[in-house]
Design a protein around this motif. Structure first.
Motif: not given
Length: 427
Positions: A388-394, A396-411
């Protein structure tokens, strides 16, 4: 033991240490190539090195390559490195803790802590209901529930700070709120861990004795802090090597004392970090001691993999690992998002904060190790929580990238039809 035998054994230990460092260096390299924090590669490579070697060589050959005498020296090295590293970690928590939190930081801290404690309690309930003694172990129910709650509530401050720096988010609102919440939740988690260790005695007298030991440790740390802030200590700080040796000595002494009195060495090291004053002279000493400890932490990963995960492999049900993953992710991401929204943050920043709160890294492994050494976690539970610790840490980066891309598409889709987008140019 003759001098020749001593030098042969030390040579054997050094050869194994070199192998450990090479394995961990390969893990760091792989993590960089995968655009992950280096600690993810260190943790994964170090933890898997032992079980993989046992599987490839067999137990008899592995015991010949890494005999018990060599493994004992490696355990001592790992323990020393962990103690020295923890001084810097807890000192950073103390020096970085905000004197006064605003409304938003308070909501994010509560969101990152309370739901995660709740999901940890749910995981404990699931373990108790299944009735599998190899997973449940012999820990008292209250101690098991509390330690699993703590295990799912941790956020790794060092890894989080590194992610924020790498992504240029350190000075953003979401970054500051995330780091503040991580500092608060980890301080609470260390306190609750000490209570869980005390409850592990299984009796009221044992719990009271453990809590008395912890309180005495806190008082000793406070007294040491007063002494180290005196002018005599300030004079000693003029010689750079003196505060370094004092800091290392205090850490080792308090860790050994707490372990001798029935608590864990990790809690003693944490108290030592709180004892060192937050001044320039001592800050430099703590940084040097912590760097030395951090260099030895990879040995801790490998030793943990050999002594704990080898026993846990094959005995941890896949449902247990899945439950730990789902509950671990839900408690931190949903809780962090909800806390950020209640604190007045926008939807996209709240998503970023929820993703950042899910970072666990090395801090989680230290908490799990303390709980395992105290007899509160079994090897299967330890393995499930490490995954669980390894997966959740790993993630984090892809999740932040996905949020950035989703926000860009929304705008982009929210722009009026005749709005000229940046970069379109005039034809």
């Amino acid at each position: 033991m003759s001098s020749a035998e001593f030098f042969i054994r030390m040579g054997h230990v050094l050869a194994v240490l070199c192998g450990v460092l090479l394995v961990v260096a390969a893990g760091r390299f792989a993590a960089r190539k995968a655009h992950q924090p280096e600690v993810v590669g260190e943790l994964t490579a170090g933890l898997l090195a032992g079980p993989a070697a046992v599987w490839l060589l067999g137990h008899d050959t592995f015991d010949a390559v890494v005999p018990k005498e060599v493994l004992s020296v490696l355990k001592l090295t790992a323990q020393a490195g962990l103690v020295l590293f923890l001084v810097g970690l807890t000192h950073e928590l103390r020096s970085g803790a905000p004197a006064r939190m605003g409304r938003a930081a308070a909501w994010v801290s509560a969101g990152a802590l309370v739901p995660a404690l709740g999901t940890g309690a749910l995981l404990a309930g699931w373990v108790l209901l299944t009735g599998d003694e190899t997973v449940r172990g012999t820990a008292p129910t209250a101690a098991l529930v509390l330690v699993l709650a703590v295990s799912l509530s941790v956020t790794a401050v060092p890894v989080l700070a590194r992610i924020l720096t790498d992504r240029g988010m350190f000075d953003t609102g979401a970054g500051r709120l995330s780091l503040t919440a991580a500092l608060v939740t980890d301080c609470v988690s260390w306190l609750l861990l000490s209570v869980a260790v005390g409850l592990g005695s299984g009796s009221l007298a044992g719990f009271l004795r453990a809590m008395a030991t912890f309180v005495c440790g806190v008082l000793v740390a406070a007294l040491l802090r007063l002494v180290l802030r005196k002018r005599v200590a300030e004079v000693l700080c003029r010689r750079p090597w003196v505060p370094v040796l004092l800091t290392a000595g205090i850490a080792m002494g308090m860790a050994a004392a707490m372990e001798h009195l029935g608590m864990t060495a990790i809690l003693g090291a944490a108290l030592a970090g709180l004892a060192v004053p937050v001044t320039d002279g001592w800050e430099s000493a703590v940084a040097r001691v912590s760097r030395a400890g951090r260099a030895l932490v990879p040995v801790f990963f490998v030793v943990t993999g050999i002594t704990v995960l080898t026993a846990g492999f094959g005995s941890a049900p896949i449902t247990l690992i899945g439950a730990a993953l789902v509950l671990g992710i839900a408690g931190k991401t949903v809780g962090g998002y909800a806390g950020a929204r209640l604190g007045g943050q926008g939807h996209w920043d709240a998503l970023r904060i929820g993703s950042l709160m899910n970072t666990r890294g090395l801090t989680e492994l230290i908490v799990l190790h303390a709980a395992y050494e105290a007899g509160l976690l079994t090897a299967p539970l330890f393995l499930a929580l490490v995954v669980m610790a390894l997966v959740t840490t790993a993630m984090t980066g892809p999740a932040l990238l996905a949020v950035d891309r989703a926000e860009m598409r929304h705008r982009q889709t929210a722009l009026p039809p005749h709005t000229v987008r940046k970069g379109d140019g005039v034809r």
